[in-house]
Design an enzyme around this catalytic site. Structure first.
Site, PDB file in Angstrom:
ATOM      1  N   SER A  96      -1.354   2.934  -8.802  1.00 49.42           N
ATOM      2  CA  SER A  96      -1.822   3.733  -7.663  1.00 49.42           C
ATOM      3  C   SER A  96      -0.866   3.528  -6.497  1.00 49.42           C
ATOM      4  CB  SER A  96      -3.243   3.310  -7.262  1.00 49.42           C
ATOM      5  OG  SER A  96      -3.222   1.974  -6.755  1.00 49.42           O
ATOM      6  N   LYS A  97      -1.176   4.171  -5.387  1.00 50.37           N
ATOM      7  CA  LYS A  97      -0.290   4.128  -4.216  1.00 50.37           C
ATOM      8  C   LYS A  97      -0.085   2.708  -3.696  1.00 50.37           C
ATOM      9  CE  LYS A  97      -1.341   8.823  -2.653  1.00 50.37           C
ATOM     10  NZ  LYS A  97      -1.968   9.650  -1.610  1.00 50.37           N
TER      11      LYS A  97
END
Length: 490
Positions: free
Chosen positions: A253-254
């Site tokens: 994820s980010k």
């Protein structure tokens, strides 16, 4: 043996995700290593979220990575069109056959009815699945429901009591039971085919031999195998590659780093470094080597060496690989790639002059050994910009107190003032000439000059640093340092 034909089929609902890029790369390497074809197909049946802008971003990102395709939406091919929304007539033909053969049927159940059925099944401890209550509707019952304004979907009739066996080229044999699937939708009420249905028709009519895709699609595969069989199609080989996890073992994820390819380009990563890194996410080469060109990857890549276990996305390793590629890259190309970062920071104008372009090359050559990403070049610019200099520490300040410091700096100043231009080729012999003239060791000359120009003990090579600063700025910095220290060199 039939021709190897593989595809990457993104949905154009956003930029190319790093996981999608890895899937595209594995397909590309497998095809090219086997002398086969790599195809791009755009799965744009999500009409609300799909856009041509996203499609172009995906294609541009693939081009940036050096992943090229033999057939696709932009260059065509013998099995097009290569966008699903342009293939709707083809899906309708096969849907009609399934309906006529009794392998599919119209379903008029509302969302509310389906949810109520689902809740009842869960309350009984059963796995939720469609009951199939619309499969035996009479023509009269269908007409009545349509008169009520209900728009039907089309469901595929799943055969009962079947083991669906998938011999996956990465995961080995995987078995699913058909009784746990339930009759699933293949065409939505607006006439648009679902993913599982369209992909089967597309892969068959495009003669795809191997489907190499992310592990998350494994659960879709039994439905697709049933459709292949119902339509009389040959089932392709499947290879489901592992998930990409962050270093904390959670899904990428980010918070683990940038998630789209274009972000890595904007951060100053080189495409060949990103490709090298992605190839190692779930694939193990023979031996200990970890740095591979695209051509070497084509030669070495094999599905037999693709791991079942999740791959860990390690930003530190990516930076390490990128640093290696930066140091291997010719300065001329690197300067072109670094230019936008210097322009954005205001060090180079939007329309750079030849002198600015030459200066950029000098800056890149000076900093090349220190960079892990091209964006970092701006972080090093404090040593190369500005008229005043601050002495770094006490150790640097001690250099100013050396007996030979004024003489070295005075001699250096006089020599650069006498030169028509400063280039690395000119500065190198100039520094050697000073050591010879003053009968001093290299460190006794080079360190005072470095301190006078930067205030720091370490930094870029002087033969780059001095031309980058130029004559005027070098003299201003010398004046700044000597004034601070109360040293006269006149």
């Amino acid at each position: 043996m039939e021709e190897i034909r593989v595809r990457f089929a993104p949905s154009p609902t956003g930029p190319l995700h790093i996981g999608g890029a890895r899937s595209a790369l594995f397909n590309f390497l497998y095809a090219k290593g086997a002398g086969g074809k790599f195809i791009i197909r755009i799965e744009d049946t999500d009409l609300e979220r799909s856009s041509r802008e996203s499609e172009e971003n995906i294609l541009d990102s693939l081009r940036w990575l050096g992943i090229t395709w033999d057939e696709g939406p932009d260059n065509g091919g013998p099995y097009g069109p290569y966008r699903q929304t342009e293939r709707l007539g083809l899906y309708q033909e096969y849907t009609q056959k399934l309906l006529e053969q009794g392998k599919a049927y119209y379903c008029y159940c509302s969302e509310e009815e389906l949810e109520a059925e689902r809740q009842e099944q869960m309350a009984r401890g059963e796995t939720p699945r469609y009951s199939g209550k619309c499969c035996k509707l009479s023509p009269a019952e269908r007409t009545k429901l349509e008169e009520e304004g209900r728009k039907p979907v089309i469901r595929f009739r799943v055969p009962e009591n079947r083991d669906i066996i998938i011999n996956d080229l990465v995961r080995g044999q995987v078995v699913f039971e058909s009784n746990g699937i339930g009759d699933f939708v293949i065409v939505k009420s607006d006439g648009i085919p679902t993913y599982n249905y369209a992909v089967v028709i597309d892969d068959t009519t495009m003669k795809i031999s191997h489907v190499i895709r992310a592990e998350e699609h494994l659960s879709n595969t039994p439905r697709q195998v049933l459709l292949y069989e119902a339509l009389g199609f040959k089932v392709p080989f499947f290879a489901h590659i592992s998930l990409i996890l962050g270093k904390d073992r959670s899904k990428m994820s980010k918070r683990h780093g940038a998630t789209s390819v274009v972000q890595y380009k904007e951060l100053g990563y080189l495409p060949e470094a990103v490709v090298n890194f992605l190839a190692l996410l779930g694939w193990s080469p023979v031996g200990e080597e970890e740095i591979f060109s695209m051509e070497e990857l084509k030669e070495q890549f094999a599905l037999e060496r693709v791991a079942k276990n999740p791959a860990v996305f390690d930003m530190d390793k990516l930076r390490w690989i990128n640093g290696i590629y930066i140091r291997k890259t010719p300065v001329e190309r690197l300067a072109t790639l670094a230019l936008p970062f210097l322009q954005k920071a205001g060090y180079v104008s939007a329309s750079p002059t030849p002198a600015e372009l030459n200066w950029t090359q000098l800056v890149v050559a000076a900093l090349q050994e220190k960079l892990s990403t091209l964006s970092e070049i701006v972080d090093h610019m404090d040593i190369l910009a500005g008229e005043t200099v601050q002495i770094e520490n006490e150790e640097a300040a001690q250099i100013l107190k050396e007996e030979t410091f004024p003489l070295v700096i005075k001699t250096f100043r006089e020599k650069i003032m006498s030169l028509p231009e400063l280039t690395p080729d000119v500065v190198k012999p100039l520094l050697k000439a000073i050591t010879k003239e003053l009968k001093l060791g290299g460190k006794q000359v080079y360190m005072p000059i470095r301190i006078a120009l930067t205030g720091q003990m370490h930094g870029p090579e002087l033969f780059y640093l001095i031309p980058i600063l130029g004559k005027e700025l070098s003299l201003k910095r010398i004046h700044s340092v000597t004034s601070q220290a109360g040293i006269s060199i006149d």
